[in-house]
Scaffold this motif. Structure first.
Motif, PDB file in Angstrom:
ATOM      1  N   LEU A   1       0.829  -1.209   0.000  1.00  0.00           N
ATOM      2  CA  LEU A   1       0.000   0.000   0.000  1.00  0.00           C
ATOM      3  C   LEU A   1       0.862   1.257   0.000  1.00  0.00           C
ATOM      4  O   LEU A   1       0.623   2.200  -0.762  1.00  0.00           O
ATOM      5  N   GLY A   2       1.865   1.279   0.876  1.00  0.00           N
ATOM      6  CA  GLY A   2       2.709   2.456   1.015  1.00  0.00           C
ATOM      7  C   GLY A   2       3.528   2.749  -0.229  1.00  0.00           C
ATOM      8  O   GLY A   2       3.598   3.904  -0.685  1.00  0.00           O
ATOM      9  N   ILE A   3       4.145   1.719  -0.809  1.00  0.00           N
ATOM     10  CA  ILE A   3       4.999   1.919  -1.990  1.00  0.00           C
ATOM     11  C   ILE A   3       4.185   2.381  -3.199  1.00  0.00           C
ATOM     12  O   ILE A   3       4.576   3.299  -3.919  1.00  0.00           O
ATOM     13  N   SER A   4       3.005   1.741  -3.403  1.00  0.00           N
ATOM     14  CA  SER A   4       2.169   2.149  -4.544  1.00  0.00           C
ATOM     15  C   SER A   4       1.660   3.573  -4.376  1.00  0.00           C
ATOM     16  O   SER A   4       1.591   4.341  -5.349  1.00  0.00           O
ATOM     17  N   ALA A   5       1.328   3.984  -3.151  1.00  0.00           N
ATOM     18  CA  ALA A   5       0.876   5.359  -2.903  1.00  0.00           C
ATOM     19  C   ALA A   5       2.012   6.357  -3.123  1.00  0.00           C
ATOM     20  O   ALA A   5       1.815   7.427  -3.721  1.00  0.00           O
ATOM     21  N   LEU A   6       3.216   6.005  -2.637  1.00  0.00           N
ATOM     22  CA  LEU A   6       4.377   6.879  -2.829  1.00  0.00           C
ATOM     23  C   LEU A   6       4.708   7.036  -4.312  1.00  0.00           C
ATOM     24  O   LEU A   6       4.969   8.142  -4.793  1.00  0.00           O
TER      25      LEU A   6
ATOM     26  N   VAL B   1      -0.901  -1.587   8.718  1.00  0.00           N
ATOM     27  CA  VAL B   1      -1.827  -1.643   7.574  1.00  0.00           C
ATOM     28  C   VAL B   1      -2.758  -0.429   7.588  1.00  0.00           C
ATOM     29  O   VAL B   1      -3.023   0.180   6.537  1.00  0.00           O
ATOM     30  N   VAL B   2      -3.250  -0.061   8.779  1.00  0.00           N
ATOM     31  CA  VAL B   2      -4.155   1.093   8.894  1.00  0.00           C
ATOM     32  C   VAL B   2      -3.446   2.377   8.473  1.00  0.00           C
ATOM     33  O   VAL B   2      -3.993   3.189   7.720  1.00  0.00           O
ATOM     34  N   ALA B   3      -2.202   2.574   8.933  1.00  0.00           N
ATOM     35  CA  ALA B   3      -1.444   3.777   8.586  1.00  0.00           C
ATOM     36  C   ALA B   3      -1.197   3.854   7.087  1.00  0.00           C
ATOM     37  O   ALA B   3      -1.392   4.902   6.451  1.00  0.00           O
ATOM     38  N   ALA B   4      -0.776   2.727   6.507  1.00  0.00           N
ATOM     39  CA  ALA B   4      -0.498   2.703   5.065  1.00  0.00           C
ATOM     40  C   ALA B   4      -1.771   2.897   4.248  1.00  0.00           C
ATOM     41  O   ALA B   4      -1.767   3.583   3.223  1.00  0.00           O
ATOM     42  N   SER B   5      -2.874   2.315   4.712  1.00  0.00           N
ATOM     43  CA  SER B   5      -4.136   2.446   3.975  1.00  0.00           C
ATOM     44  C   SER B   5      -4.686   3.870   4.071  1.00  0.00           C
ATOM     45  O   SER B   5      -5.360   4.343   3.152  1.00  0.00           O
ATOM     46  N   ALA B   6      -4.416   4.555   5.190  1.00  0.00           N
ATOM     47  CA  ALA B   6      -4.846   5.952   5.317  1.00  0.00           C
ATOM     48  C   ALA B   6      -4.145   6.811   4.262  1.00  0.00           C
ATOM     49  O   ALA B   6      -4.759   7.673   3.627  1.00  0.00           O
ATOM     50  N   MET B   7      -2.843   6.556   4.082  1.00  0.00           N
ATOM     51  CA  MET B   7      -2.085   7.272   3.052  1.00  0.00           C
ATOM     52  C   MET B   7      -2.578   6.897   1.657  1.00  0.00           C
ATOM     53  O   MET B   7      -2.806   7.765   0.807  1.00  0.00           O
ATOM     54  N   TYR B   8      -2.763   5.603   1.434  1.00  0.00           N
ATOM     55  CA  TYR B   8      -3.223   5.118   0.134  1.00  0.00           C
ATOM     56  C   TYR B   8      -4.608   5.685  -0.197  1.00  0.00           C
ATOM     57  O   TYR B   8      -4.864   6.109  -1.329  1.00  0.00           O
ATOM     58  N   GLY B   9      -5.497   5.681   0.798  1.00  0.00           N
ATOM     59  CA  GLY B   9      -6.850   6.190   0.588  1.00  0.00           C
ATOM     60  C   GLY B   9      -6.866   7.662   0.231  1.00  0.00           C
ATOM     61  O   GLY B   9      -7.666   8.109  -0.606  1.00  0.00           O
TER      62      GLY B   9
END
Length: 429
Positions: free
Chosen positions: A23-28, A281-289
């Motif tokens: 999630l984090g890498i794809s959002a970045l 997962v929650v932290a990464a999904s917040a960024m992704y969202g």
């Protein structure tokens, strides 16, 4: 940007990268390609803010309460009580398995906790009682899905976090579907009992029934205390999780006296480990969202679906078909964190009750826990039972039918979900 967000996430998950990193890498990557420097600097703040939601405190507390109840031997008392209630029916221990899952759902809120906690006890009892190992595994796996539907429910806490819907209303919305799942699974067991002449337990004497009830009365009060307290306004759903922990400690330490300091420390450590994994997962999904929203994908999906139809039932069917496919590959928590914000604009646009949608989404994803290739309950049951994964899959597949029936019923009849929260919350006002 949208292409990187979607395909990038899929590729990273397929190569086996942990969900939080994917999630984090794809959002970045999407931000670097299509975003501004300002957007890039905001990502860390979004991750931090994602973890600073009061609702999320309920997750570690409910996990801890379930672990304390498990360690204190409460699960065995619950199963014995369930056996006393329905064990005399044809296929009695299988019926007891389902009823015990409903009772334990009032403490665990997670299918995996149910399968791992009650699973071994139920499997041993059913095997000794003359049931095949495979049938015992199938019933145990299917009944474990009641846990996240009947309150309290960890997936519904997660859905509340991403949607802003009241946790209390979601909890109440899961009561009737949870009971309905229990009844239909018992009908499935009755069918097997008649077809294969499954054994039954002797009818309990009054003394045995009374003793069993006394042993189980305190665990049985858990959902009553939690739901009653939320409804009467004594505490919020998040505070109810703290009450559940306190109640589990009192029962384990002072009543049954099977909870030592060593057990308590181990439960806290295990809870911290599991919560940390969920937190990443929650932290990464917040960024992704946030990146997903900035990309405009949520609006495009809403517009695309509403061009197909504006009928709420048609939209629900389309979304559920998609969720059934997703549930085969993604963990339910991850699916809710990613897809919840994606579908909320759609359901708001066509007038679907968010409480109704939340319960439907959770039940749909619980079916995914029993579907290959990544159904986590299937892996848990294979480990607990010692059967091959392939055998667990084959023997569990027929039990997807009753769960599918409940899903269809609550999709077609929203009142099965919304009636209880509307009535009780209305009375409270």
């Amino acid at each position: 940007m949208i292409l990187i967000l979607t395909l990038g996430l899929i590729v990273l998950l397929l190569i086996g990268l942990p969900v939080a990193l994917a999630l984090g890498i794809s959002a970045l990557a999407a931000t670097l390609v299509g975003g501004s420097i300002f957007q890039f600097s905001v990502l860390s703040q979004k991750m931090q803010f994602g973890l600073q939601n009061f609702i999320l405190l309920a997750i570690p507390l409910f996990i801890l309460a379930a672990k304390l109840m498990n360690t204190a031997g409460i699960t065995e008392k619950i199963f014995k009580f369930a056996d006393t209630l329905v064990g005399f029916l044809p296929g009695g221990l299988a019926h007891a398995n389902v009823v015990a899952s409903l009772i334990f759902a009032g403490m665990s809120g997670a299918a995996v906790v149910d399968a791992a906690g009650l699973g071994q006890i139920e499997l041993d009892a059913m095997t000794k009682g003359g049931y095949s190992r495979k049938f015992s595994v199938a019933v145990t796996a299917a009944s474990s899905t009641i846990g996240p539907i009947f309150p309290p429910s960890l997936p519904m806490v997660v859905f509340s976090f991403v949607s802003g819907v009241s946790v209390g209303r979601l909890f109440l919305g899961g009561v009737i579907p949870g009971v309905l799942m229990t009844v239909i699974l018992m009908l499935m067991v009755a069918f097997y009992a008649k077809k294969y002449d499954l054994p039954r337990q002797p009818f309990p004497t009054l003394a045995i029934a009374f003793r069993s009830f006394l042993d189980a009365i305190l665990p049985l009060m858990t959902p009553v205390i939690l739901l009653g307290g939320i409804w009467l306004g004594f505490f919020t759903p998040t505070e109810a999780a703290g009450v559940a922990v306190s109640y589990a400690l009192i029962i384990g330490v002072f009543v049954v006296r099977e909870l030592s300091w060593k057990d308590i420390v181990r439960a806290f450590i295990e809870t911290a480990r599991e919560t940390a994994m969920i937190g990443f997962v929650v932290a990464a999904s917040a960024m992704y969202g946030w990146v997903l929203m900035r990309s405009g994908m949520t609006i495009r999906i809403a517009e695309s679906l509403t061009t197909i139809s504006t009928n709420p039932l048609v939209i629900l069917i389309i979304i559920n078909l998609f969720l059934l496919a997703v549930g085969c590959f993604l963990d339910s928590t991850v699916a809710i964190l990613i897809l919840g914000p994606l579908f909320m604009p759609v359901i708001e646009k066509v007038g679907i009750d968010p409480v109704h949608f939340g319960v439907v989404m959770v039940l749909n994803l619980m079916i995914g826990l029993l579907t290959p290739p990544f159904g986590i309950v299937l892996f848990v049951m294979a480990q607990v039972s010692g059967l091959k994964f392939e055998d667990v899959v084959k023997t569990t597949l027929p039990f997807l039918i009753p769960l599918g029936i409940v899903l269809v019923l609550i999709i077609i009849f929203p009142g099965l979900v919304t009636a209880l929260p509307d009535m009780l919350m209305g009375l409270r006002r």
